[in-house]
Motif scaffolding. Sequence first.
Motif, mmCIF file in Angstrom:
data_model
loop_
_atom_site.group_PDB
_atom_site.id
_atom_site.type_symbol
_atom_site.label_atom_id
_atom_site.label_comp_id
_atom_site.label_asym_id
_atom_site.label_seq_id
_atom_site.Cartn_x
_atom_site.Cartn_y
_atom_site.Cartn_z
ATOM 1 N N UNK A 99 0.823 -1.204 0.000
ATOM 2 C CA UNK A 99 0.000 0.000 0.000
ATOM 3 C C UNK A 99 0.859 1.256 0.000
ATOM 4 N N UNK A 100 0.219 2.373 -0.387
ATOM 5 C CA UNK A 100 0.828 3.694 -0.306
ATOM 6 C C UNK A 100 -0.279 4.713 -0.078
ATOM 7 N N UNK A 101 0.078 5.898 0.418
ATOM 8 C CA UNK A 101 -0.906 6.936 0.684
ATOM 9 C C UNK A 101 -0.865 8.038 -0.360
ATOM 10 N N UNK A 102 -2.035 8.592 -0.675
ATOM 11 C CA UNK A 102 -2.156 9.714 -1.612
ATOM 12 C C UNK A 102 -3.076 10.758 -0.992
ATOM 13 N N UNK A 103 -2.606 12.003 -0.885
ATOM 14 C CA UNK A 103 -3.395 13.089 -0.309
ATOM 15 C C UNK A 103 -4.185 13.794 -1.394
#
Length: 208
Positions: A99-103
Amino acid sequence: MIATPHSRRFGRLIAAVTLAASFAVAAMPAALADATAKPAVLLAKFTFDAPDVIGAWHEEPKAGSEPSELVIDTTNPHSGASSLKYCLKADVDSQRDIYTGVTLAPGDKSTGRKVRFRFFARTDETGKGDASLRVLERGPAGVIGWLDNKLDIVKVDKGAAWTEYTGEGKLSDATTMLTLEVAIAKGTVGRTVWVDDLSVEQIPGGDK
């Protein structure tokens, strides 16, 4: 005044021109609205060409989970120098994911916001590489739920050739951040998925 064939033809021509003009005037507001619509905002793009990109992706930690491999792979990328490779190194009895985060972009939080995903993917040649893109919505209070109430936004087909995938979903009003997951279904050792050129766009306002 007696109407002649010429005058009747001229009258029909004037009527046709008037009708066309009325249609053009009616269409102007829609055209102007399209011209002033906000463009999509690129939130993130992962090409996986820089070695430090791997630091943005993590494997979901699970107690006692079997080993896996998450690396930048320079063998047969879709474009550029490399792609992201995720491979199971042992048999598993449940789904695994990275997983990775995106704002999200600041500003418009009106109902109807959408996000669009584009990426290329391929799987191991033996056809064991069932995979999908999953997206969690998050807000100030924590996890909101799966985007569009769908577990899988995009399902990746089995196959060794690079294939382009697109998907989109409607955002909740409270969403400020997304968690992107590349998931591999349960299965045997060697199950692998490669991902390249992954982009995330936010589509402000409206339901388009």
